[in-house]
Enzyme design. Sequence first.
Site, PDB file in Angstrom:
ATOM      1  N   GLY A   8     -11.974  13.756 -65.923  1.00  0.00           N
ATOM      2  CA  GLY A   8     -12.314  14.042 -67.325  1.00  0.00           C
ATOM      3  C   GLY A   8     -12.406  15.537 -67.545  1.00  0.00           C
ATOM      4  O   GLY A   8     -12.176  16.325 -66.638  1.00  0.00           O
ATOM      5  N   SER A  68     -15.376  16.322 -61.592  1.00  0.00           N
ATOM      6  CA  SER A  68     -14.104  17.008 -61.393  1.00  0.00           C
ATOM      7  C   SER A  68     -13.165  16.776 -62.563  1.00  0.00           C
ATOM      8  O   SER A  68     -13.285  15.796 -63.301  1.00  0.00           O
ATOM      9  CB  SER A  68     -13.439  16.512 -60.116  1.00  0.00           C
ATOM     10  OG  SER A  68     -13.011  15.178 -60.337  1.00  0.00           O
ATOM     11  N   LYS A  69     -12.239  17.691 -62.681  1.00  0.00           N
ATOM     12  CA  LYS A  69     -11.241  17.654 -63.741  1.00  0.00           C
ATOM     13  C   LYS A  69     -10.439  16.362 -63.706  1.00  0.00           C
ATOM     14  O   LYS A  69      -9.971  15.892 -64.721  1.00  0.00           O
ATOM     15  CB  LYS A  69     -10.271  18.827 -63.511  1.00  0.00           C
ATOM     16  CG  LYS A  69     -10.335  19.867 -64.591  1.00  0.00           C
ATOM     17  CD  LYS A  69      -9.166  20.801 -64.441  1.00  0.00           C
ATOM     18  CE  LYS A  69      -9.453  22.075 -65.188  1.00  0.00           C
ATOM     19  NZ  LYS A  69      -8.844  23.229 -64.679  1.00  0.00           N
ATOM     20  N   ARG A  70     -10.242  15.843 -62.488  1.00  0.00           N
ATOM     21  CA  ARG A  70      -9.393  14.665 -62.368  1.00  0.00           C
ATOM     22  C   ARG A  70      -9.960  13.493 -63.155  1.00  0.00           C
ATOM     23  O   ARG A  70      -9.232  12.638 -63.611  1.00  0.00           O
ATOM     24  CB  ARG A  70      -9.208  14.282 -60.891  1.00  0.00           C
ATOM     25  CG  ARG A  70      -7.875  14.756 -60.358  1.00  0.00           C
ATOM     26  CD  ARG A  70      -7.749  14.513 -58.892  1.00  0.00           C
ATOM     27  NE  ARG A  70      -8.687  15.348 -58.149  1.00  0.00           N
ATOM     28  CZ  ARG A  70      -9.535  14.899 -57.245  1.00  0.00           C
ATOM     29  NH1 ARG A  70      -9.598  13.623 -56.966  1.00  0.00           N
ATOM     30  NH2 ARG A  70     -10.319  15.729 -56.600  1.00  0.00           N
TER      31      ARG A  70
END
Length: 474
Positions: free
Chosen positions: A255, A251-253
């Site tokens: 990286g 997930s974006k959170r």
Amino acid sequence: MTIVTRFAPSPTGFIHVGSQRTALYNYLFARSRGGKFILRIEDTDRNRHVEGAVENLLETLRTLDLEFDAGPGKEDGNGPYFQSERREIYQKEVDKLLEAGYAYRCFCSPERLESVRKTQREKGLPTSYDGKCREIPPAESRQRASAEAHVIRLKIPDSGVCRFHDIVRGDVKIDWSQVDDQILVKSDGYPTYHLANVVDDHHMKITHIIRGEEWLPSVPKHLFLYRAFGWDAPEMAHLPLLLNTDRSKLSKRQGDVAVEDYLSKGYLPEALNNFLALLGWNPGRKNEIYSMEELIREFDINRITRSGAVFDVKKLNWMNGQYIRKMDRSCYLEEAKKWLDDVNINREKLDTALLAVKTSLSTFRDIPEKLEVFRGGPAKPGPEAKAILEADSSKEVFQAYLGEAEALTGLDAEGFKALMKSVQASTGVKGKHLWMPVRIALTGEMHGPELGYIAEYLGKEENIRRVRKQLEQS
Ligand code: GLU
């Protein structure tokens, strides 16, 4: 049989690394079997239209060197196909389904659907369409269609089990009761993913569908469509999820997830391809560095793994570093110069400085920081480095170094190597005890760019000055 695969992205404005892997596996499988790799832009969701997304997608695929082929009807060029240009085809096909009773018009208002879902949620049931419009007689349905807003839904079997084989997951069973009466055509007349995807895969003669695991639950709907149309379904391979290092879904959170982000941070496309190729496919050998030709030669669809694959940035950094090391001098220098900031570095000696840092880079974006050592004097040594400088053997090394260096007319990387060899011969000091004090005297640091290039960059006089200063201080 000619193998035909496809990459079917929805243009969202960026390519997720998971999609790059999907594209890559489709590409590798097609190329390894002398088949075709087709690009199809799935752009029927008009609410999600992003300006410039298609151009960006094509550009990124070019950068990644994932070249696609012409599909049926596109022989004069190599595509890509745009689903938004193929609405008539979907319309014609869905009419056949309505006619045969595999699909039906649904006139339920969004408010009614919401209230059905609300009741289901309150009862702790999965939310799905309750089938209210299923039994509207065809004549009435046709008549209402011209005046009333409606969607077209698939008439999924009420009970029983859908069984199918997946190349990666083996035999899979999904109860029909878990499958909703999928919307095939929305009220704006655009097809949903499910209809357009199946119709296109058939018309484009796709033989193998390789895509992310998140699509596995959709397979029953698709197989039902193939059966209703009387078509053979392609073979399928659903790829394992990409995971963060804590094994949660990537997930974006935690990286970056966009390929474009990695490219703009100085990762090489070849390294990204190599890294992603090994996330979910096991070549069965220890080697980890594969050129695209080698990947094509080795790729085996039957060796795709089932369990999630960890996207480990540390490993990617290592791999990217390996690719940078392998670049030839001129390619490397050309690329490296794009990553300089406006720091004051002696431009005449820039190549030497860049060659010095080559082996210590993970990505090109590290360059300004790594060049730090060439700016101003050496850094102040830390306690560990200080202790090394004060060792008796270090003093011997410095003395011999000065004696040898003063006799030289100039100093380049090769000359430095020879110099160090004679210092070793005359002092009997070797390995870490020989190299470390010289590195610290020249740079103040215990690790860093290649010492030979540093010595060359500093030049004979500055080498002597720095080593002498160290000798005087210790
Ligand atoms: N458009 C879908 C996506 O964005 C394609 C899925 C498939 O390959 O069937 O992932």
